[in-house]
Design a protein around this motif. Structure first.
Motif, PDB file in Angstrom:
ATOM      1  N   ARG A  71      44.302  49.205  37.824  1.00 37.37           N
ATOM      2  CA  ARG A  71      43.147  48.602  38.648  1.00 37.37           C
ATOM      3  C   ARG A  71      42.235  47.866  37.655  1.00 37.37           C
ATOM      4  NH1 ARG A  71      40.408  50.102  43.593  1.00 37.37           N
ATOM      5  NH2 ARG A  71      42.050  51.632  43.993  1.00 37.37           N
ATOM      6  N   TRP A  72      41.894  46.478  38.017  1.00 35.50           N
ATOM      7  CA  TRP A  72      41.031  45.654  37.317  1.00 35.50           C
ATOM      8  C   TRP A  72      40.053  45.122  37.860  1.00 35.50           C
ATOM      9  CZ3 TRP A  72      42.117  44.072  31.976  1.00 35.50           C
ATOM     10  CH2 TRP A  72      43.104  44.469  31.317  1.00 35.50           C
ATOM     11  N   ALA A  73      38.864  44.826  37.341  1.00 36.49           N
ATOM     12  CA  ALA A  73      37.701  43.901  37.985  1.00 36.49           C
ATOM     13  C   ALA A  73      37.893  42.578  37.364  1.00 36.49           C
ATOM     14  CB  ALA A  73      36.308  44.403  37.727  1.00 36.49           C
TER      15      ALA A  73
ATOM     16  N   THR B  58      48.371  40.489  36.261  1.00 38.11           N
ATOM     17  CA  THR B  58      49.232  41.572  36.660  1.00 38.11           C
ATOM     18  C   THR B  58      50.523  41.568  35.998  1.00 38.11           C
ATOM     19  OG1 THR B  58      48.475  41.113  38.856  1.00 38.11           O
ATOM     20  CG2 THR B  58      50.611  41.931  38.824  1.00 38.11           C
ATOM     21  N   LEU B  59      51.110  40.240  35.464  1.00 39.42           N
ATOM     22  CA  LEU B  59      52.193  39.976  35.048  1.00 39.42           C
ATOM     23  C   LEU B  59      52.285  40.590  33.403  1.00 39.42           C
ATOM     24  CD1 LEU B  59      53.704  36.639  36.309  1.00 39.42           C
ATOM     25  CD2 LEU B  59      54.265  38.806  36.795  1.00 39.42           C
ATOM     26  N   GLN B  60      50.809  40.308  32.820  1.00 40.01           N
ATOM     27  CA  GLN B  60      50.721  40.647  31.418  1.00 40.01           C
ATOM     28  C   GLN B  60      50.689  42.151  31.248  1.00 40.01           C
ATOM     29  OE1 GLN B  60      47.031  38.788  30.452  1.00 40.01           O
ATOM     30  NE2 GLN B  60      47.935  36.801  30.109  1.00 40.01           N
ATOM     31  N   SER B  61      50.409  42.869  32.384  1.00 41.61           N
ATOM     32  CA  SER B  61      50.291  44.352  32.558  1.00 41.61           C
ATOM     33  C   SER B  61      51.553  45.073  32.910  1.00 41.61           C
ATOM     34  CB  SER B  61      49.166  44.786  33.585  1.00 41.61           C
ATOM     35  OG  SER B  61      47.837  44.101  32.867  1.00 41.61           O
TER      36      SER B  61
ATOM     37  N   ARG C 244      30.232  26.526  30.081  1.00 35.68           N
ATOM     38  CA  ARG C 244      29.656  27.286  30.867  1.00 35.68           C
ATOM     39  C   ARG C 244      30.597  27.834  32.045  1.00 35.68           C
ATOM     40  NH1 ARG C 244      23.598  27.402  33.132  1.00 35.68           N
ATOM     41  NH2 ARG C 244      23.628  29.129  34.268  1.00 35.68           N
ATOM     42  N   GLY C 245      30.753  29.136  31.895  1.00 38.56           N
ATOM     43  CA  GLY C 245      31.626  29.633  32.937  1.00 38.56           C
ATOM     44  C   GLY C 245      32.870  29.960  32.297  1.00 38.56           C
ATOM     45  N   GLY C 246      33.895  30.378  33.110  1.00 36.79           N
ATOM     46  CA  GLY C 246      35.347  30.748  32.754  1.00 36.79           C
ATOM     47  C   GLY C 246      35.864  32.207  33.412  1.00 36.79           C
ATOM     48  N   TYR C 247      36.869  32.713  32.868  1.00 32.93           N
ATOM     49  CA  TYR C 247      37.103  33.889  33.624  1.00 32.93           C
ATOM     50  C   TYR C 247      36.691  35.263  32.614  1.00 32.93           C
ATOM     51  CZ  TYR C 247      41.510  33.335  30.799  1.00 32.93           C
ATOM     52  OH  TYR C 247      42.377  33.464  29.529  1.00 32.93           O
ATOM     53  N   SER C 248      36.640  36.448  33.195  1.00 31.48           N
ATOM     54  CA  SER C 248      36.414  37.496  32.327  1.00 31.48           C
ATOM     55  C   SER C 248      37.088  38.720  33.147  1.00 31.48           C
ATOM     56  CB  SER C 248      35.074  37.873  32.144  1.00 31.48           C
ATOM     57  OG  SER C 248      34.387  38.152  33.423  1.00 31.48           O
ATOM     58  N   GLU C 249      37.528  39.892  32.591  1.00 34.21           N
ATOM     59  CA  GLU C 249      38.095  41.003  33.344  1.00 34.21           C
ATOM     60  C   GLU C 249      37.709  42.296  32.512  1.00 34.21           C
ATOM     61  OE1 GLU C 249      40.618  39.717  30.289  1.00 34.21           O
ATOM     62  OE2 GLU C 249      40.616  38.612  32.182  1.00 34.21           O
ATOM     63  N   MET C 250      37.803  43.451  33.322  1.00 43.75           N
ATOM     64  CA  MET C 250      37.540  44.767  32.730  1.00 43.75           C
ATOM     65  C   MET C 250      38.713  45.605  33.445  1.00 43.75           C
ATOM     66  SD  MET C 250      34.082  46.844  32.702  1.00 43.75           S
ATOM     67  CE  MET C 250      33.613  46.491  34.437  1.00 43.75           C
ATOM     68  N   ARG C 251      39.371  46.294  32.611  1.00 43.54           N
ATOM     69  CA  ARG C 251      40.303  47.248  33.032  1.00 43.54           C
ATOM     70  C   ARG C 251      39.436  48.490  33.701  1.00 43.54           C
ATOM     71  NH1 ARG C 251      45.483  48.950  30.004  1.00 43.54           N
ATOM     72  NH2 ARG C 251      46.472  47.935  31.571  1.00 43.54           N
ATOM     73  N   LEU C 252      39.695  49.096  34.822  1.00 49.68           N
ATOM     74  CA  LEU C 252      39.280  50.414  35.468  1.00 49.68           C
ATOM     75  C   LEU C 252      39.970  51.465  35.306  1.00 49.68           C
ATOM     76  CD1 LEU C 252      37.514  48.282  38.389  1.00 49.68           C
ATOM     77  CD2 LEU C 252      36.482  48.942  36.348  1.00 49.68           C
ATOM     78  N   GLN C 253      41.203  51.389  35.775  1.00 50.19           N
ATOM     79  CA  GLN C 253      41.965  52.112  35.648  1.00 50.19           C
ATOM     80  C   GLN C 253      43.466  51.491  35.198  1.00 50.19           C
ATOM     81  OE1 GLN C 253      42.532  53.681  39.530  1.00 50.19           O
ATOM     82  NE2 GLN C 253      40.677  55.094  39.428  1.00 50.19           N
ATOM     83  N   GLN C 254      44.685  52.359  34.955  1.00 49.29           N
ATOM     84  CA  GLN C 254      45.813  51.765  34.441  1.00 49.29           C
ATOM     85  C   GLN C 254      46.348  50.659  35.122  1.00 49.29           C
ATOM     86  OE1 GLN C 254      47.123  52.703  31.665  1.00 49.29           O
ATOM     87  NE2 GLN C 254      48.978  51.239  31.822  1.00 49.29           N
TER      88      GLN C 254
ATOM     89  N   ALA D  28      36.649  40.058  42.119  1.00 50.83           N
ATOM     90  CA  ALA D  28      37.537  40.927  42.750  1.00 50.83           C
ATOM     91  C   ALA D  28      38.039  42.155  42.310  1.00 50.83           C
ATOM     92  CB  ALA D  28      38.508  40.148  43.205  1.00 50.83           C
ATOM     93  N   GLU D  29      38.045  43.003  42.602  1.00 52.74           N
ATOM     94  CA  GLU D  29      38.886  44.415  42.244  1.00 52.74           C
ATOM     95  C   GLU D  29      40.154  44.513  42.726  1.00 52.74           C
ATOM     96  OE1 GLU D  29      38.435  49.139  42.736  1.00 52.74           O
ATOM     97  OE2 GLU D  29      36.213  48.105  42.216  1.00 52.74           O
ATOM     98  N   ILE D  30      41.236  44.286  41.881  1.00 52.29           N
ATOM     99  CA  ILE D  30      42.608  44.430  42.310  1.00 52.29           C
ATOM    100  C   ILE D  30      43.261  45.733  41.942  1.00 52.29           C
ATOM    101  CG2 ILE D  30      42.747  41.712  42.076  1.00 52.29           C
ATOM    102  CD1 ILE D  30      44.282  42.307  39.527  1.00 52.29           C
ATOM    103  N   VAL D  31      44.318  45.812  42.637  1.00 49.77           N
ATOM    104  CA  VAL D  31      45.487  47.022  42.104  1.00 49.77           C
ATOM    105  C   VAL D  31      46.443  46.421  42.262  1.00 49.77           C
ATOM    106  CG1 VAL D  31      46.218  49.158  43.271  1.00 49.77           C
ATOM    107  CG2 VAL D  31      43.771  48.729  43.582  1.00 49.77           C
ATOM    108  N   MET D  32      47.255  46.861  41.033  1.00 49.20           N
ATOM    109  CA  MET D  32      48.586  46.378  40.894  1.00 49.20           C
ATOM    110  C   MET D  32      49.797  47.222  41.156  1.00 49.20           C
ATOM    111  SD  MET D  32      47.557  44.956  37.204  1.00 49.20           S
ATOM    112  CE  MET D  32      46.262  43.839  36.994  1.00 49.20           C
ATOM    113  N   GLY D  33      50.953  46.617  41.322  1.00 50.71           N
ATOM    114  CA  GLY D  33      52.041  47.608  41.722  1.00 50.71           C
ATOM    115  C   GLY D  33      53.322  46.963  41.463  1.00 50.71           C
ATOM    116  N   GLN D  34      54.616  47.695  41.175  1.00 47.95           N
ATOM    117  CA  GLN D  34      55.803  47.225  40.874  1.00 47.95           C
ATOM    118  C   GLN D  34      56.528  47.342  41.756  1.00 47.95           C
ATOM    119  OE1 GLN D  34      56.465  49.883  37.582  1.00 47.95           O
ATOM    120  NE2 GLN D  34      55.796  48.406  36.187  1.00 47.95           N
TER     121      GLN D  34
END
Length: 180
Positions: free
Chosen positions: A45-47, A73-76, A33-43, A144-150
């Protein structure tokens, strides 16, 4: 007699295997029961979300969320991430069970009985009140909603270096026994 002992030992092992905190794995991995999940919102930006079971602490749920954000972040192909929105919810439930040893104040199977007649009905009366065993069970879910950068993290944002997060939190992450 030995088959009975073997059956009891197998049942105890099965129950103890179920009574563990949520490990770091995808939602529902291995039936947990439980664990992680994610959804890409923009190139960039992820939830991201991590939910634990009733044995997983709030700190662990939030740490696993941060760890998953760093992995994503690293996988993207990015170096850092910043949280735009973050929340942790607590779901608490209460369970009440009658105490089997104090039924009526004298024990489970014997005790004096008092009743009274009121409005045409006989009703039981317990001078000690009902004794209940109350359990509080809480589950935590962080998102969380995260924004990634280089490149280097910008100084004007509260950003996390993904490699540092993985290096610092990695030793504390508990993965399932049969790692994926």
């Amino acid at each position: 007699m030995r088959p009975i002992l073997a059956a009891v030992a197998a049942a105890a092992l099965a129950v103890s295997a179920c009574a563990t905190a949520t490990t770091y794995a995808p939602e529902g991995y291995g039936g947990q029961r439980g664990g992680y999940s994610e959804m890409r919102l923009q190139q960039d930006r992820w939830a991201v979300e991590f939910s634990g079971n009733s044995l997983t602490s709030r700190d662990t749920v939030e740490m696993y969320l941060l760890y998953r954000a760093a992995e994503l972040t690293l996988q993207s192909g990015y170096d850092w991430f910043a949280t735009e929105y973050r929340a942790t919810d607590r779901d608490t439930r209460y369970y009440a069970d009658p105490d089997p040893w104090f039924a009526g104040g004298y024990g489970r199977y014997w005790g004096p009985s008092w009743r009274f007649y009121r409005r045409g009905y006989w009703s039981p009366w317990d001078p000690w009140g009902s004794r209940m065993d109350v359990r509080e069970v809480s589950r935590y879910e962080a998102r969380a909603e995260i924004v990634m950068g280089q490149g280097a993290p910008p100084p004007d944002r509260h950003a996390f270096d993904a490699r540092e997060i993985l290096a610092n939190l990695g030793p504390r992450v508990v993965r399932p026994a049969s790692a994926y």
